[in-house]
Every structure is written in C-alpha cells, then in structure tokens.
Motif scaffolding. Structure first.
Motif, PDB file in Angstrom:
ATOM      1  N   LEU A 127      70.443  88.240  45.039  1.00 33.89           N
ATOM      2  CA  LEU A 127      71.648  88.339  45.863  1.00 33.89           C
ATOM      3  C   LEU A 127      72.656  89.250  45.147  1.00 33.89           C
ATOM      4  O   LEU A 127      72.758  89.214  43.922  1.00 33.89           O
ATOM      5  CB  LEU A 127      72.278  86.961  46.064  1.00 33.89           C
ATOM      6  CG  LEU A 127      71.469  85.941  46.868  1.00 33.89           C
ATOM      7  CD1 LEU A 127      72.177  84.589  46.852  1.00 33.89           C
ATOM      8  CD2 LEU A 127      71.291  86.425  48.305  1.00 33.89           C
ATOM      9  N   GLY A 128      73.378  90.016  45.955  1.00 31.21           N
ATOM     10  CA  GLY A 128      74.334  90.942  45.349  1.00 31.21           C
ATOM     11  C   GLY A 128      75.779  90.565  45.602  1.00 31.21           C
ATOM     12  O   GLY A 128      76.692  91.188  45.053  1.00 31.21           O
ATOM     13  N   ASP A 129      76.002  89.556  46.419  1.00 30.26           N
ATOM     14  CA  ASP A 129      77.375  89.196  46.775  1.00 30.26           C
ATOM     15  C   ASP A 129      77.604  87.714  46.500  1.00 30.26           C
ATOM     16  O   ASP A 129      76.817  86.859  46.941  1.00 30.26           O
ATOM     17  CB  ASP A 129      77.608  89.491  48.270  1.00 30.26           C
ATOM     18  CG  ASP A 129      79.085  89.419  48.631  1.00 30.26           C
ATOM     19  OD1 ASP A 129      79.787  88.524  48.097  1.00 30.26           O
ATOM     20  OD2 ASP A 129      79.538  90.253  49.433  1.00 30.26           O
ATOM     21  N   GLY A 130      78.689  87.430  45.817  1.00 28.40           N
ATOM     22  CA  GLY A 130      78.975  86.051  45.447  1.00 28.40           C
ATOM     23  C   GLY A 130      79.104  85.119  46.636  1.00 28.40           C
ATOM     24  O   GLY A 130      78.805  83.919  46.544  1.00 28.40           O
ATOM     25  N   ALA A 131      79.508  85.674  47.794  1.00 34.68           N
ATOM     26  CA  ALA A 131      79.713  84.827  48.973  1.00 34.68           C
ATOM     27  C   ALA A 131      78.407  84.223  49.478  1.00 34.68           C
ATOM     28  O   ALA A 131      78.415  83.208  50.170  1.00 34.68           O
ATOM     29  CB  ALA A 131      80.374  85.644  50.083  1.00 34.68           C
ATOM     30  N   ASP A 132      77.289  84.849  49.136  1.00 34.17           N
ATOM     31  CA  ASP A 132      75.997  84.376  49.654  1.00 34.17           C
ATOM     32  C   ASP A 132      75.351  83.328  48.747  1.00 34.17           C
ATOM     33  O   ASP A 132      74.289  82.782  49.082  1.00 34.17           O
ATOM     34  CB  ASP A 132      75.025  85.571  49.771  1.00 34.17           C
ATOM     35  CG  ASP A 132      75.568  86.650  50.696  1.00 34.17           C
ATOM     36  OD1 ASP A 132      76.305  86.283  51.642  1.00 34.17           O
ATOM     37  OD2 ASP A 132      75.273  87.837  50.463  1.00 34.17           O
ATOM     38  N   SER A 157      83.877  85.527  41.654  1.00 38.02           N
ATOM     39  CA  SER A 157      83.425  85.837  40.301  1.00 38.02           C
ATOM     40  C   SER A 157      82.314  84.882  39.889  1.00 38.02           C
ATOM     41  O   SER A 157      82.165  83.780  40.448  1.00 38.02           O
ATOM     42  CB  SER A 157      84.585  85.709  39.314  1.00 38.02           C
ATOM     43  OG  SER A 157      84.772  84.362  38.937  1.00 38.02           O
ATOM     44  N   GLY A 158      81.536  85.309  38.932  1.00 41.97           N
ATOM     45  CA  GLY A 158      80.463  84.463  38.415  1.00 41.97           C
ATOM     46  C   GLY A 158      81.000  83.157  37.847  1.00 41.97           C
ATOM     47  O   GLY A 158      80.333  82.119  37.924  1.00 41.97           O
ATOM     48  N   TYR A 159      82.201  83.219  37.277  1.00 37.92           N
ATOM     49  CA  TYR A 159      82.796  81.985  36.737  1.00 37.92           C
ATOM     50  C   TYR A 159      83.013  80.963  37.855  1.00 37.92           C
ATOM     51  O   TYR A 159      82.679  79.789  37.727  1.00 37.92           O
ATOM     52  CB  TYR A 159      84.144  82.283  36.079  1.00 37.92           C
ATOM     53  CG  TYR A 159      84.059  83.077  34.792  1.00 37.92           C
ATOM     54  CD1 TYR A 159      83.282  82.644  33.726  1.00 37.92           C
ATOM     55  CD2 TYR A 159      84.786  84.262  34.643  1.00 37.92           C
ATOM     56  CE1 TYR A 159      83.218  83.376  32.548  1.00 37.92           C
ATOM     57  CE2 TYR A 159      84.723  84.980  33.467  1.00 37.92           C
ATOM     58  CZ  TYR A 159      83.950  84.548  32.419  1.00 37.92           C
ATOM     59  OH  TYR A 159      83.896  85.263  31.261  1.00 37.92           O
ATOM     60  N   GLU A 160      83.588  81.445  38.951  1.00 38.56           N
ATOM     61  CA  GLU A 160      83.841  80.546  40.087  1.00 38.56           C
ATOM     62  C   GLU A 160      82.540  79.989  40.635  1.00 38.56           C
ATOM     63  O   GLU A 160      82.434  78.797  40.958  1.00 38.56           O
ATOM     64  CB  GLU A 160      84.588  81.292  41.198  1.00 38.56           C
ATOM     65  CG  GLU A 160      86.007  81.671  40.830  1.00 38.56           C
ATOM     66  CD  GLU A 160      86.634  82.568  41.886  1.00 38.56           C
ATOM     67  OE1 GLU A 160      87.743  82.266  42.321  1.00 38.56           O
ATOM     68  OE2 GLU A 160      86.004  83.576  42.266  1.00 38.56           O
ATOM     69  N   LEU A 161      81.550  80.874  40.737  1.00 37.36           N
ATOM     70  CA  LEU A 161      80.263  80.442  41.290  1.00 37.36           C
ATOM     71  C   LEU A 161      79.597  79.409  40.408  1.00 37.36           C
ATOM     72  O   LEU A 161      78.979  78.455  40.879  1.00 37.36           O
ATOM     73  CB  LEU A 161      79.352  81.662  41.471  1.00 37.36           C
ATOM     74  CG  LEU A 161      79.749  82.567  42.627  1.00 37.36           C
ATOM     75  CD1 LEU A 161      78.962  83.877  42.563  1.00 37.36           C
ATOM     76  CD2 LEU A 161      79.502  81.869  43.958  1.00 37.36           C
TER      77      LEU A 161
END
Lengths: 120, 346
Positions: free
Chosen positions: A31-36, A59-63
């Motif tokens: 996946l290229g987008d954090g929303a997905d 951001s990766g931190y949020e994810l």
C-alpha cells in the motif's frame, strides 16, 4: 506462509522489499497511502507490517498507534522504516508500539533478520 | 566606584552581587530587563529573586575556575540561559572584581540563529538522501544476493538504481543551493583594504603550505576611503584605495585551500601574494615561479568542497567567489604563474 503488508509510497524501495519478502516465502501486499492501511489491516490481518513513517494522508507514527488500537492489533508485528534517524524519532516509534525501527538506508540482511526474528 | 566602573564597561544589563548573591548594584538596563520599575534599587536584596540559585552557583563556579566545563573551548566566559519572569535571558559571568560577582544580562533572541539554520539544512540534507540511498542500496544488495533473478526483475532494479542516482544528485544540488542562499544571508561582507587582506592571508597560507609567502602590495594611502576615486587617475595605478567588501574568513579559506593545492601540484619554492588594481577591480594574485596549473585543474579545485575546522556543511571555492561576485583564473607570463582572484572594489 506469513502475511506481510508493506506500506511505503516510494516504488523504488517497495520493489526490492517486495522481492525480498517473497523470496522469504511471505505473501505480500503493498500500500502506498496511509489512508488505506487500517481497512487492509482489518481485512487481511497481516502478521507483520513494514511501515514507512513519511506517508501521504497519515504518518507512519499515527498508523502504528492506530494498528495497536485495533482489536487484535497488539499481535501484529510492526517494523518502521524511516529516514528519521534521531534518537527521539526511534523512541517515538517504539513508544507508539513499533517492534523494530530500521533507518534508511539499510542493508537487506538487516530487514530480513528483523522480519524473520519477529515472524520467522 | 568599582561597581559603577563595571556597569559602565559592559553592554546590556549588569548586576553586581557579593559571593552570597546579595545585590550590590545594578544598572538601568538590568532594571528594565528584569522587569523593575524605573529607578528601582535592589541593593541589599537577593539576586535569587531574578535567577535561580543553581544558575548563579554555576556561573560563579565557572568564573572561579571550579568548573572548567562551564567555559567554552574558545575561553568565552561562563554563560547560561535562564527564564526570568517569563523572559529568556542570557546571564554571563563577567569576572570577579574586589570579591564581587559581575553578571551581565542580555535578552536572548528566540528566532532561529545561524547555527540552527545550518543544523537544519544539514539534517534536511541527510534525511532527504536516506530514501534514494536506501533504494539504491536495497536494489544493489538484492541483485547481489539473488543473481539468478529473472531478467524483468533485474531490469527493474537497474532502473531503480539509475533513477535514484539521479535523485541523489538532484538532492545534493538542492542542498548546495539552499546552503548558498543561507550563506549569503548569514555571512555579511566587511570592507577591508586588499593589501591588509593579503597581509592577513600570508601567515595562514605559509602555515598551511609550508612554503614561504611574501606580500607584494602597493603603498596604500592612509587617507584613502572606501568608494574614493583612484588617485592615480589612470585606473591602473599602484596607489589608490583598493577597498573591497569580503567575508575575510571565507576568502582566507579559499586562498589557503588553493595555495595548498598549488603547493602540492607544482612544488613552488615560494609563493607571493600580489595586490594590484586592474581597471575597476582589485586583483589578488597568488604567484609562483614555475609551471602554471591548467584551467581544468583550477576548475576542479574550485568545485571541491572546502573544509575548515569542525564546520560540517561547507561550500566550494566557486560558491564563495560567487558570493563575492569574484572571478578567478590562471595566468602566466615569462617565468611567473599565478591564480588571479578579481574582487569588485567597494
């Protein structure tokens, strides 16, 4: 066969990572987008997420934090891959639940070792 | 009398205390900085009203040499940032006089300083290079570890290496440009006479090259001023005000750097710094007897990154020359070869 989710918006790093994970016998999703990410995590229940920090949307931190807060999310291994190399960045990643934190540029053996150490 | 003399001699606010922190005197600037009413007299009160006791103890210890760590490497006096009544102030110990501790108080600007900008640029450069470097490294290592990979995969990795190498070059160029912009803003130019500049450069050049360096500069009239007309009248005379605006440290860096390259390349017996006017500009020549260097070689030198002390991010000689609107090239005649550095007159 373990399921590995690669989350990175940079195709040039995704290609070797995907190749390496497939060579290790893992089933790979990219996946290229954090929303997905969260929908994919819910649907696919990956064993491990290779998670870039600097992503579009989230951001990766949020994810990382979001994945940990998902039901069963504490069982998913998370390896953060990032250009942010300061100790404070590493600590933030760990504090938000990352199992490992790898700074770019990395050696492929380091990635393999970390992944296999977590889900091998 | 001593207190008054101390307060007169120092800029900004001054607070003088005894060793226990009791205020003996302070000036009006200190009153304003520390939030006092005009005309306030704090003599006899404790300085701890304004600065925490550990901060005072630290400053006093550093000044007395009890705590060598408090002194910076360049021998600067001990200095501490402290918040006093909500304002960030720099407290600096300015020595002990007649048993009194002299503290200088200055407002600490909170805007980003040059050091911080430089640090940020370096950090940005490092972080922006990590991603393309990661791709290149991963692609190369993957190809090495899996030499039997199919042609399509190998082709993909070759393309990644090629594209990311370009990305790295562009990142580097962008960083150099950003630093050059910062440098232009951060390093003000100062007016200096070229003969004086040459005499300043000579010892550093001699020390760095190990070759004796002489200075050949014209008489420089004492009365000449920056911007004054050329007294020789012909524009090519030896006299006249050869004033230029330069960042002396940067020019010294360039001249010493190039001098070192010349010394290694042609092994001259001696070097000479020649100063002359060439029409409306000043020429600073690095001269030697013997073979000239080629233009290609000079171009290579001027594009190299300069190093100086412990500065991490630096510029090339070409960047410094660009900053000064200067030019440099190779010249030779008869037995003399030179690098001619042209600087616009102030």
């Amino acid at each position: 066969m373990s399921r590995v989710l690669i989350v990175d918006d940079e195709p040039s790093i995704v290609a070797p990572l995907r190749f390496l994970m497939e060579q290790q016998g893992h089933a790979v999703t990219v996946l290229g987008d954090g929303a997905d990410v969260l929908p994919a995590v819910r649907e696919q229940r990956p064993d491990l997420v290779l998670l870039d920090v600097n992503l579009p949307s989230r951001s990766g931190y949020e994810l990382c934090e979001d994945i940990r807060n998902e039901p069963g999310g504490e069982d998913i291994k998370i390896v953060m891959l990032t250009v942010n190399s300061r100790e404070v960045d590493v600590e933030k990643g760990r504090a938000l639940g990352a199992d490992a934190y790898i700074t770019k540029p990395f050696g492929i053996q380091e990635v393999i070792d970390q992944v296999e150490g977590l889900i091998g | 009398v001593v207190v008054a003399a101390l307060m007169e001699a120092l800029d900004g606010g001054v607070v003088v205390c005894d060793g226990d922190g009791t205020v003996v005197g302070h000036d009006d600037a200190a009153t304003r900085l520390l939030g006092g009413e005009e005309g306030s007299d704090w003599a006899g009160t404790s300085v701890f009203e304004f600065v925490d006791e550990p901060v005072f103890a630290s400053l006093r210890a550093g000044e007395e040499g009890e705590d060598p760590e408090r002194r910076s490497g360049d021998g600067a006096p001990p200095s501490v940032l402290a918040s006093t009544r909500g304002e960030l102030l720099r407290w600096t110990a300015r020595g002990k006089q007649a048993g009194l501790v002299v503290l200088q108080v200055q407002r600490q600007p909170v805007e980003e300083g040059h050091g911080a900008v430089s640090h940020r640029l370096l950090r940005d450069l490092i972080e922006s290079m990590r991603a393309p470097l990661a791709s290149v490294r991963a692609a190369i290592e993957t190809m090495t570890h899996y030499p039997a990979m199919d042609a399509a995969a190998a082709e993909q990795f070759h393309r990644i290496i090629e594209e990311q190498a370009v990305a790295l070059s562009e990142t580097l160029e962008a960083a150099v440009a950003a630093y050059a912009r910062f440098y232009r803003e951060a390093r003000p130019l100062e007016t200096v006479g070229v003969p004086a500049l040459a005499r300043t450069l000579a010892p550093a050049l001699e020390e760095e090259t190990g070759v004796s360096v002489s200075v050949q500069a014209p008489e420089f009239p004492r009365e000449s001023q920056p911007g004054a007309a050329d007294s020789s009248g012909d524009g090519g005379g030896e006299a006249g005000g050869l004033w230029v605006q330069v960042d002396v440290a940067a020019i010294r860096r360039v001249v010493v750097f190039l001098g070192r390259r010349v010394a290694n390349a042609v092994r001259p017996e001696a070097l000479r710094l020649g100063v002359r006017r060439v029409r409306s500009v000043a020429a600073l020549d690095l001269e030697w007897e013997g073979a000239p260097v080629t233009t290609d070689r000079l171009n290579t030198w001027t594009s190299e990154t300069l190093s100086w002390g412990d500065t991490i991010v630096e510029m090339s000689a070409a960047d410094v020359l660009d900053h000064h609107d200067a030019q440099i090239w190779v010249q030779s005649d008869a037995d003399t070869a030179r690098l001619r550095l042209l600087l616009p007159l102030a």
